[in-house]
Design a protein around this motif. Sequence first.
Motif, short mmCIF file in Angstrom:
data_model
loop_
_atom_site.label_atom_id
_atom_site.label_comp_id
_atom_site.label_asym_id
_atom_site.label_seq_id
_atom_site.Cartn_x
_atom_site.Cartn_y
_atom_site.Cartn_z
N THR A 94 0.82 -1.32 -0.02
CA THR A 94 -0.01 0.02 -0.09
C THR A 94 0.76 1.31 -0.07
O THR A 94 0.41 2.41 -0.55
N LYS B 272 -7.33 8.65 -8.01
CA LYS B 272 -8.02 7.18 -7.50
C LYS B 272 -6.87 6.22 -7.04
O LYS B 272 -7.16 5.42 -6.50
N GLU C 236 -6.38 6.61 -3.44
CA GLU C 236 -7.81 6.12 -3.10
C GLU C 236 -7.66 4.71 -2.87
O GLU C 236 -7.90 4.15 -1.61
N VAL C 237 -6.96 3.95 -3.52
CA VAL C 237 -7.05 2.64 -3.72
C VAL C 237 -5.99 2.00 -2.62
O VAL C 237 -6.38 1.20 -1.81
N LEU D 176 -6.81 0.15 0.90
CA LEU D 176 -6.39 -1.12 1.01
C LEU D 176 -5.60 -1.25 2.49
O LEU D 176 -5.62 -2.23 3.18
#
Length: 291
Positions: free
Chosen positions: A133, A155, A158-159, A163
Amino acid sequence: MNTGATRNVALIFGYVPNQTAAITAAAFYFCFGTALTLHIVRLKNWWAVALPIGALGSGLGFITRYILAEPAYQTSKTTMIIEEVLTLCFPAGFLAFNYIVYGRLVLYCLGARHSLIRPQWVSTFFIMSDVSTFVIQGIGAAFVVQPEHHDLGGKIVEVGVILQTISFGIFSAMLLLTYVSVKRERLTNGTETWWRAYQAVVFSSTFIVIRSIYRMISSIDGSSSVIATTEIYLYLLDVLPLMIAIGVYIPFWPGSYTTGEDSILHISIPEQHKLSSFDAGSRELLASNEA
């Protein structure tokens, strides 16, 4: 130094960073990092280096943030990337430290029966998740400060944040299940030395969860949201919780409490409590006996 108004920090962040706040945060991170390093050197707890590295890296991030507020650097793409990577990603060291302390608690003080994952795997599993991450957020941070890739970068960040939050949520659940398992065995009176390390990890993790929720909300809402474009939220819901999360370890250093003193590792487990433990070996043995 001017590379175009489209990369101006005020347009990317929604504000020009406050220099007083940035230098204050940097000073606290450096002080905490130094104090934690002294614990490591004093007790030779080299396993704990992720914590001061995270603190010192975060301090450098806020030094960069201070520089970013200077007019000559407000359009510097490189400075923005460095600031974003350091302040967003280096706190992963705080999470990694909590994973390591938990693993040591189970390995040296509690026993594998109190963990859903073998203690030798706990740190490896969660740290690998943390590194993954970290990389995702770092890549996203590098894109965020580029106007042409800003939305894509948001984005990706954000992922990575989602996670990381899920991973730490699983870890927090394991902390709670460990507490339930230990209490069910009734082999401890709550005054054992290692309880201080457990309590410190729980306290620290609570504030990391607060920070994780803030980061997740701000990344999902987008860079145009009030929470993302109002700097005070960064300090109240990110910096302050993280400082509390690592500050607890200055007076309550886990390395002093996970030495194996008062360990319940090798205490015989009462038969009626074996099924409530998480030791796969114990469960398999009971199953074979019943067969």
